[in-house]
Design an enzyme around this catalytic site. Structure first.
Site, PDB file in Angstrom:
ATOM      1  N   SER A   1     -21.886 -55.448  49.136  1.00  0.00           N
ATOM      2  CA  SER A   1     -20.745 -56.366  49.236  1.00  0.00           C
ATOM      3  C   SER A   1     -19.452 -55.568  49.156  1.00  0.00           C
ATOM      4  O   SER A   1     -19.422 -54.481  48.576  1.00  0.00           O
ATOM      5  CB  SER A   1     -20.759 -57.347  48.066  1.00  0.00           C
ATOM      6  OG  SER A   1     -20.385 -56.683  46.874  1.00  0.00           O
ATOM      7  N   ASP A   2     -18.375 -56.090  49.747  1.00  0.00           N
ATOM      8  CA  ASP A   2     -17.080 -55.529  49.390  1.00  0.00           C
ATOM      9  C   ASP A   2     -16.870 -55.867  47.913  1.00  0.00           C
ATOM     10  O   ASP A   2     -17.534 -56.749  47.363  1.00  0.00           O
ATOM     11  CB  ASP A   2     -15.953 -56.075  50.278  1.00  0.00           C
ATOM     12  CG  ASP A   2     -14.735 -55.153  50.224  1.00  0.00           C
ATOM     13  OD1 ASP A   2     -14.632 -54.344  49.271  1.00  0.00           O
ATOM     14  OD2 ASP A   2     -13.872 -55.228  51.124  1.00  0.00           O
ATOM     15  N   TRP A   3     -15.960 -55.151  47.289  1.00  0.00           N
ATOM     16  CA  TRP A   3     -15.814 -55.245  45.827  1.00  0.00           C
ATOM     17  C   TRP A   3     -15.321 -56.638  45.422  1.00  0.00           C
ATOM     18  O   TRP A   3     -14.173 -56.999  45.633  1.00  0.00           O
ATOM     19  CB  TRP A   3     -14.873 -54.146  45.345  1.00  0.00           C
ATOM     20  CG  TRP A   3     -15.573 -52.863  44.971  1.00  0.00           C
ATOM     21  CD1 TRP A   3     -15.366 -52.149  43.825  1.00  0.00           C
ATOM     22  CD2 TRP A   3     -16.587 -52.144  45.693  1.00  0.00           C
ATOM     23  NE1 TRP A   3     -16.203 -51.042  43.790  1.00  0.00           N
ATOM     24  CE2 TRP A   3     -16.959 -51.014  44.917  1.00  0.00           C
ATOM     25  CE3 TRP A   3     -17.258 -52.338  46.902  1.00  0.00           C
ATOM     26  CZ2 TRP A   3     -17.931 -50.106  45.316  1.00  0.00           C
ATOM     27  CZ3 TRP A   3     -18.231 -51.424  47.297  1.00  0.00           C
ATOM     28  CH2 TRP A   3     -18.562 -50.338  46.513  1.00  0.00           C
ATOM     29  N   GLY A   4     -16.234 -57.431  44.893  1.00  0.00           N
ATOM     30  CA  GLY A   4     -15.869 -58.786  44.474  1.00  0.00           C
ATOM     31  C   GLY A   4     -16.044 -59.822  45.566  1.00  0.00           C
ATOM     32  O   GLY A   4     -15.576 -60.952  45.418  1.00  0.00           O
TER      33      GLY A   4
END
Ligand code: BGC
Length: 675
Positions: A230-233
């Protein structure tokens, strides 16, 4: 397989699906090696402290990163139009990764430059999907050949920063296939160890839980068998993400484990679905345990590569009266960029370098060896801010030339711009100086397109320095005095104003990023609707004079062609030229662009000699994505093959006639050959 999934408990397996902290993966009670992920595309950005910074922290570089080589940003890499340079860039960054125990580099981004306002455009290659994909693939190969993984990002349709975590990108299928998925499809041929999903929803469903794009398209259709992170968050619902085949959630989330475990107990997710993701994590860990990791470049050699790549990525846009190169006379150099250049943009790609910049007037004096003289102005000019203008104006009076090193205010992740112009004061300043001394050369340090039209007619020279890393001023100095003939070309159109860009009317609303310009992004739009631009896609001048001739097209199979043409370097020095092959479907049943880039080549052509260039074209060079067939389709009829030094400057062209069997056609296009 080193790690057997049956040796892990369910608890250990779930733990492996979420980061241990901001950058590290879990080890399942020490059963697997600890893996470290780190940004990014413009060089290694490894943070000193393990903290989860806010965006404001990231942009202010509050948490320091270890010093590394600040390489040119991907926007400059694209301007090289050289797969060799993209690969060299990747392998140079890989050495910094090996030295600092980083296993996976979170790059490259192949998102399309849909709007010049996107605050992250400097992290991306181009407005063209083919160029973006080819450069992304070469970058990945360069990194991974050294045993370091990459993360192809941000999948998918993440083309602006405004409200990036919530705005849905509303895109039709043909546009997705031809423009936004294509660079991923091409770059995936290099087998990136990881693919990073984007923050935004696509057509209403978050990328992180979008089964259609992650599983059906990326894994099943594009045959991607690596890890999806995932992208961060970017994960909102851990179990929905795992079900959509997202394997790894980053960074650490204290609620992740419980959420997955409860979903499992409630029967919302099966152990098989968990195992699928765990297996991909284990595979990634195994990949990091390779013996290819050998540092081959010294620190000095890495810096030399940064300079070498920047030399090929800087673009000469205007050279009236051959003001460049400067080989005699006295020139004043001003602007803060001349001694404190912007190396890259802000955000997660910001690299800290300990390389000490030499001011460009000194570099110029060293290179010109007394033939020309360069003096430094005491004026400080940064976009929207200048001092001591009288000093520059005095010099401008007395001296032969003025070099102005300027750029718009630095931008970065999480924000979009609202204007593509320099500040009114900077524009005025350029015009003021040019009134006193017409021999002005502007060097623009920017990672985003700039509208140069309000002042470019007043100056004789314009050089696009871009965001070109720690070697920018050495590379620029070499070009300004003629040691290097410029060979970069624009990978993004420079528009004449914002109102003329395809994005302008499609700004969407607070919830939606509307892709209603469809496939008409960048030059596909300007050409189709005959809109003037300041500098077209693919444009860049050289000090050398090239002639294109002798176009031949050989047919090998129904849709396989080889295009040959000759380029002659009429000058008495060796120089590189980027040539581009565009294809047009002359009469189509669906709307198609006036031309599309389908091949390119960058070649060193020796002085007074000719080189034959060869470009291969296959089915994809002629096809469009047909949403009824759910496949790429080629219509019979005439196509034009164009060879140009830019998208606007077509030097050679020839028609070919495609005659596929009637069984592969639909009535309308059959008729053209039935007659
Ligand atoms: C960015 C990614 C980056 C990640 C880790 C995110 O905010 O969008 O590109 O790799 O942070 O720093």
């Amino acid at each position: 397989m080193k790690y057997d999934i049956s040796n892990f408990t369910l608890e250990e397996k779930i733990s492996l699906l979420c980061g241990k902290d901001n950058w590290r993966l879990e080890t399942a009670n020490g059963k697997v090696k600890e893996v470290f992920l780190s940004d990014g595309p413009s060089g290694l950005r490894k943070m000193v402290a393990d903290v989860i910074p806010t965006l404001a922290d990231v942009n202010s570089n509050k948490y320091k990163t270890i010093p590394a080589t600040a390489m040119p940003t991907l926007s400059t890499i694209a301007n090289t139009w050289s797969e060799e340079m993209a690969k060299l860039d990747g392998s140079t960054i890989a050495d910094d990764c090996i030295e600092n125990d980083v296993d996976v580099l979170l790059a490259p981004g192949v998102n399309i430059k849909k709007t010049p306002l996107n605050g992250r455009n400097f992290e991306y290659f181009s407005e063209d999907p083919y160029l973006s994909g080819v450069m992304g693939k070469a970058f990945i190969e360069g990194v991974q050949e050294k045993g370091i993984g990459t993360s192809l990002k941000h999948f998918l349709a993440n083309n602006r920063e405004l409200d990036r975590c919530f705005q849905t990108s509303e895109v039709d299928e043909r546009t997705l296939r031809e423009i936004y998925l294509l660079p991923f499809e091409i770059a995936l041929k290099a087998n990136p160890w990881t693919v990073m999903c984007s923050y935004n929803p696509i057509n209403g469903i978050y990328a992180s839980e979008n089964k259609y794009f992650l599983k059906d398209v990326l894994r099943d259709e594009f045959k991607y068998d690596g890890l999806i992170v995932s992208d961060w968050g970017a994960v909102h619902s851990p179990y929905k993400a795992v079900k959509a085949t997202l394997d790894l959630t980053m960074p650490y989330d204290d609620k992740f484990y419980d959420k997955i475990y409860i979903a499992y107990q409630e029967g919302l997710i099966t152990e098989e679905e968990i195992d699928f993701a765990v297996q991909n994590v284990l595979n990634l860990i195994e990949k990091t345990e390779n013996d290819k990791k050998k540092i081959t470049l010294t620190k000095e050699e890495r810096h030399a590569n940064a300079v070498k790549i920047a030399k090929e990525g800087i673009v000469l846009l205007k050279n009236q009266d051959n003001i460049l190169p400067i080989t005699s006379g006295k020139t004043v150099v001003c602007g803060e960029e001349s001694y404190n250049p912007t190396l890259g943009g802000k955000g997660s790609s910001l690299v800290t370098t300990d390389y000490k910049q030499t001011s460009i007037d000194k570099l110029l004096n060293d290179l010109s060896k007394g033939k020309a003289e360069f003096v430094k102005s005491v004026a400080i000019i940064k976009d929207g801010f200048y001092m001591e203008i009288a000093d520059v104006l005095t010099y401008a009076h007395e001296l032969d030339n003025v070099i102005l090193c300027i750029g718009p205010q630095i931008i970065g992740e999480g924000y979009d711009k609202t204007s593509i112009r320099l500040s009114p004061r900077t524009e005025e300043y350029i015009r003021e100086i040019a009134k006193i001394n017409p021999n002005v050369v502007v060097c623009l340090y920017s990672g985003l397109a700039v509208d140069v039209s309000p002042w470019v007619d007043c100056v004789k020279g314009l050089v696009w320095a871009g965001y070109s890393g720690e070697g920018v001023n050495e590379a620029l100095a070499s070009i300004l005095v003629g040691e290097t003939s410029p060979s970069g070309k624009l990978a993004e159109t420079l528009p004449i104003n914002l109102e003329n860009t395809p994005f302008y009317l499609n700004n969407g609303n607070a919830n939606v990023s509307w892709y209603s310009e469809g496939i008409f992004v960048g030059y596909r739009y300007y050409e189709k609707y005959d809109k003037p631009v300041a500098y077209p896609f693919g444009f860049g001048l050289s000090y050398a004079d090239f002639t294109y001739s002798n176009l031949r097209i050989e047919k090998h199979g129904e849709l396989d062609y080889t295009v040959y043409y000759d380029i002659t370097n009429n000058s008495n020095f060796d120089a590189k030229e980027v040539s581009q092959v565009y294809v047009k479907d002359i009469l189509a049943m669906v709307i198609r662009p006036a031309k599309e880039l389908k091949g390119f080549s960058k070649d060193l052509i020796k002085a007074k000699s000719t080189k034959t260039i060869r470009i291969k074209l296959d089915k994809r060079a002629f096809a469009y994505y047909n949403v009824c067939l759910k496949d790429w389709h080629v219509e019979n009829g005439a196509f034009e093959i164009m060879v140009g030094s830019s998208s606007k400057d077509i030097k050679l062209k020839q028609k070919i006639d495609i005659k596929l069997p009637n069984s592969e056609q639909y009535s309308s296009s059959c008729k053209r050959h039935d007659k």
